[in-house]
Scaffold this active site. Structure first.
Site, PDB file in Angstrom:
ATOM      1  N   ILE A   1      -3.720   5.562   0.154  1.00  0.00           N
ATOM      2  CA  ILE A   1      -2.601   4.984  -0.588  1.00  0.00           C
ATOM      3  C   ILE A   1      -2.951   3.548  -0.980  1.00  0.00           C
ATOM      4  CG2 ILE A   1      -0.113   4.657  -0.654  1.00  0.00           C
ATOM      5  CD1 ILE A   1      -0.963   7.550  -0.256  1.00  0.00           C
TER       6      ILE A   1
ATOM      7  N   SER B   1      -3.346   0.879  -4.505  1.00  0.00           N
ATOM      8  CA  SER B   1      -2.467   0.610  -5.639  1.00  0.00           C
ATOM      9  C   SER B   1      -2.365   1.845  -6.537  1.00  0.00           C
ATOM     10  CB  SER B   1      -3.005  -0.570  -6.444  1.00  0.00           C
ATOM     11  OG  SER B   1      -2.168  -0.858  -7.534  1.00  0.00           O
TER      12      SER B   1
ATOM     13  N   ILE C   1       3.488  -6.318  -6.489  1.00  0.00           N
ATOM     14  CA  ILE C   1       3.928  -5.901  -7.811  1.00  0.00           C
ATOM     15  C   ILE C   1       4.571  -4.513  -7.743  1.00  0.00           C
ATOM     16  CG2 ILE C   1       3.226  -5.451 -10.190  1.00  0.00           C
ATOM     17  CD1 ILE C   1       2.866  -8.370  -9.206  1.00  0.00           C
TER      18      ILE C   1
ATOM     19  N   GLU D   1       2.810   2.659  15.808  1.00  0.00           N
ATOM     20  CA  GLU D   1       2.085   1.606  15.106  1.00  0.00           C
ATOM     21  C   GLU D   1       1.111   0.936  16.071  1.00  0.00           C
ATOM     22  OE1 GLU D   1       0.249  -0.998  13.076  1.00  0.00           O
ATOM     23  OE2 GLU D   1       1.618   0.346  12.005  1.00  0.00           O
TER      24      GLU D   1
ATOM     25  N   CYS E   1       3.087 -27.140   3.955  1.00  0.00           N
ATOM     26  CA  CYS E   1       2.343 -27.548   5.157  1.00  0.00           C
ATOM     27  C   CYS E   1       1.826 -26.362   5.955  1.00  0.00           C
ATOM     28  CB  CYS E   1       3.193 -28.463   6.038  1.00  0.00           C
ATOM     29  SG  CYS E   1       4.364 -27.611   7.118  1.00  0.00           S
TER      30      CYS E   1
ATOM     31  N   HIS F   1       4.758  -1.805  -9.923  1.00  0.00           N
ATOM     32  CA  HIS F   1       4.036  -1.451 -11.143  1.00  0.00           C
ATOM     33  C   HIS F   1       4.862  -0.534 -12.044  1.00  0.00           C
ATOM     34  CE1 HIS F   1       0.155  -3.243 -10.205  1.00  0.00           C
ATOM     35  NE2 HIS F   1       0.294  -2.817  -8.959  1.00  0.00           N
TER      36      HIS F   1
END
Length: 524
Positions: A336, A338, A47, A31, A441, A49
């Site tokens: 990749i 949605s 979401i 990474e 805050c 889906h």
């Protein structure tokens, strides 16, 4: 020598790593950033889906439902946070009914068993606070919401628990293919050798692919901005409410998040990935707010706590790019966008099958442990203010000390997040794991307390710029948004009266929504 090296520790890369950790394999995850979930996985609609919106002719249409159907079991195992809420695609236009019927038909081709078209009264029985002019809606019972960055963390932790290795701050600078067909993957800090490589590099997956292959696809970053309201505002809706989709995406949605914030967005604009997420634009946010009002009319702008921007990796193929490349042993998982979050478990299954077809031997590991305990749980009730106050000044080694007042995060929860399978060296990393700093805050109270916890845990001071709020990000603030709103609404706009009425309406709407949910639950 690794058996499989995965480039990218977003939700898809970590899902693949966790899936492969079931077997007797040596797995590495590289990474570029200082934590997992630092790309599209940390800034999206969150979401899960249904799987009806993407054409059956496309891979993303076929794999979405295969991912969605795994979420309940994954959450039982990994405790990242998932709620099945259902979703509604609503329209106020009689002429949209054929489009809804076509979307339903497409979803059924994708394998969905839980779609139906509802009319006005049926919609309001589920979602009493949507636009009262609603004519029709496509209802998907199994859609829901999750916490995507918590999910990515959970996948990574469980993969490492089962033997995978994670290397952060390891941007890939080049890839060589040896004479024996193995890969030498170069980073700034070290070289890694592997029999197979899975390219899940998100926005940079085309560039990584071109390190070993001739160009066959390109990635365009597509930004989407969001408005997030404070805790509890999400109670006004029971489902994910979508407007009718457009060619640029699923349109502006209004939904409760997993942790009960109201979320509006995203829009969709193609722009430079290097700068897009570091800023938000008040004119775009205002348009999102106004479009959101068409679905739910009582959004109280004074509850605005944060704006943010996410990026989607749009492939030139207009589909997911998943599978073996021209170079044997090098597999792409690119483009990749949605419903990538929803599809991630299904993509992991697909890549595992493809790796086996490419020659990877999958021998089950009898010691595989699919479970990972939660760091935090969704809070349905908050401690009273006097209780919190009594626990603010306890010593840092007391697990009951409150680090964050707004989200009521304790030192014990922060310490748990910091002492898991890999270190967390940023304030933002703690925020994504515990929600410290996600309240009203926005970290003004707890930011230094989180730093103190990191310093005490690891015995070293961290870079203050590890908190994005202090590292040059230019996100529209609550006050900037409210000032722009007043300006756009004109001199006759009574802001104070408007917010007061909206606050009262949202409270009443929350009660109405909860009553509708209870009635449906009892009926079921």
């Amino acid at each position: 020598m690794y058996d499989v090296l995965i480039i990218g520790a977003g939700v898809v890369g970590t899902a693949i790593a966790r899936r492969l950790s079931r077997y007797q394999l040596k797995i590495a995850i590289l990474e570029a950033e200082n934590d997992v979930a630092m790309g599209s996985s940390k800034a999206n609609s969150a979401i899960v889906h249904g799987g009806y919106a993407e054409a059956n002719a496309k891979l993303k249409g076929r794999v979405c439902y295969q991912g969605r159907r795994q979420y309940a079991q994954l959450d039982k195992e990994l405790n990242f946070g998932f709620r099945e809420t259902g979703s509604l695609v609503i329209t106020m236009d009689e002429a949209d009914l054929p489009r809804l019927e076509a979307i339903k038909e497409n979803g059924e081709k994708n394998g969905l068993p839980d779609l139906e078209i509802l009319e006005h009264d049926e919609i309001l029985a589920i979602e009493p606070n949507v636009n009262p002019d609603v004519k029709y809606a496509l209802y998907c019972k199994g859609a829901g919401v999750c916490s995507p960055y918590e999910m990515t963390v959970a996948l990574a932790e469980n993969a490492i628990h089962n033997g995978a290795e994670l290397f952060l701050n390891s941007a890939v600078t080049g890839i060589d293919v040896a004479e024996d067909g193995t890969f030498v993957v170069h980073t700034d800090g070290a070289d890694f050798t592997s029999r197979f490589v899975v390219n899940a590099a998100g926005l940079y997956s085309d560039k990584v692919d071109q390190m070993v292959n001739e160009p066959t696809f390109t990635i365009t970053p597509r930004s989407g901005e969001y408005i997030l309201l404070g805790r509890g505002t999400g109670h006004v809706l029971n489902t994910v409410v979508f407007a009718m989709p457009t060619k640029m995406g699923k349109g502006i949605l209004v939904t409760s998040t997993f942790h009960d914030n109201l979320l509006l967005g995203p829009d969709a604009i193609d722009e430079d990935a290097a700068t897009a997420t570091k800023k938000t634009n008040v004119d775009r946010l205002y348009k999102i707010y106004k479009q959101g009002l068409a679905s739910y009319a009582h959004v109280d702008p004074s509850k605005f706590i944060r704006s943010f921007c996410g990026l989607r990796a749009v492939s030139s193929t207009d589909d997911f790019v998943i599978g073996p490349s021209a170079t044997k042993g090098f597999l792409n998982v690119a483009g990749i966008q949605s419903p990538g979050l929803t599809s991630a478990p299904g993509i992991a299954d697909l890549i595992t099958e493809m790796l086996e077809e490419e020659g990877l031997k999958l021998v089950p590991d009898e010691s595989y442990d699919p479970y990972r305990k939660a760091i935090i749980r969704r809070k349905t009730e908050m401690k009273p203010a006097d209780y919190v106050h009594r626990h603010l000044d306890l010593p840092y080694d007391d697990p009951n000390k409150f680090i964050c007042r707004c989200e009521q995060v304790t030192a014990g929860e922060v310490k748990d997040a910091l002492t898991r399978e890999f270190p967390v060296m940023t304030v933002d990393g703690v925020k994504r794991r515990t929600r410290a700093g996600m309240g009203f805050c926005q970290g003004a109270f707890c930011r230094n307390r989180v730093r103190k916890m990191i310093d005490l845990t690891y015995g070293t001071a961290i870079d203050p710029l590890s908190d994005q709020q202090e590292s040059g990000y230019d996100r529209v603030t609550r006050q900037q948004f409210l000032d722009y709103l007043k300006e756009q609404e004109g001199e006759d706009f009574d802001y104070a009266a408007f917010c007061k009425e909206a606050a009262v309406a949202m409270k009443e709407d929350a009660e109405r929504a909860q009553a509708a949910l209870a009635a449906r639950t009892n009926k079921a």
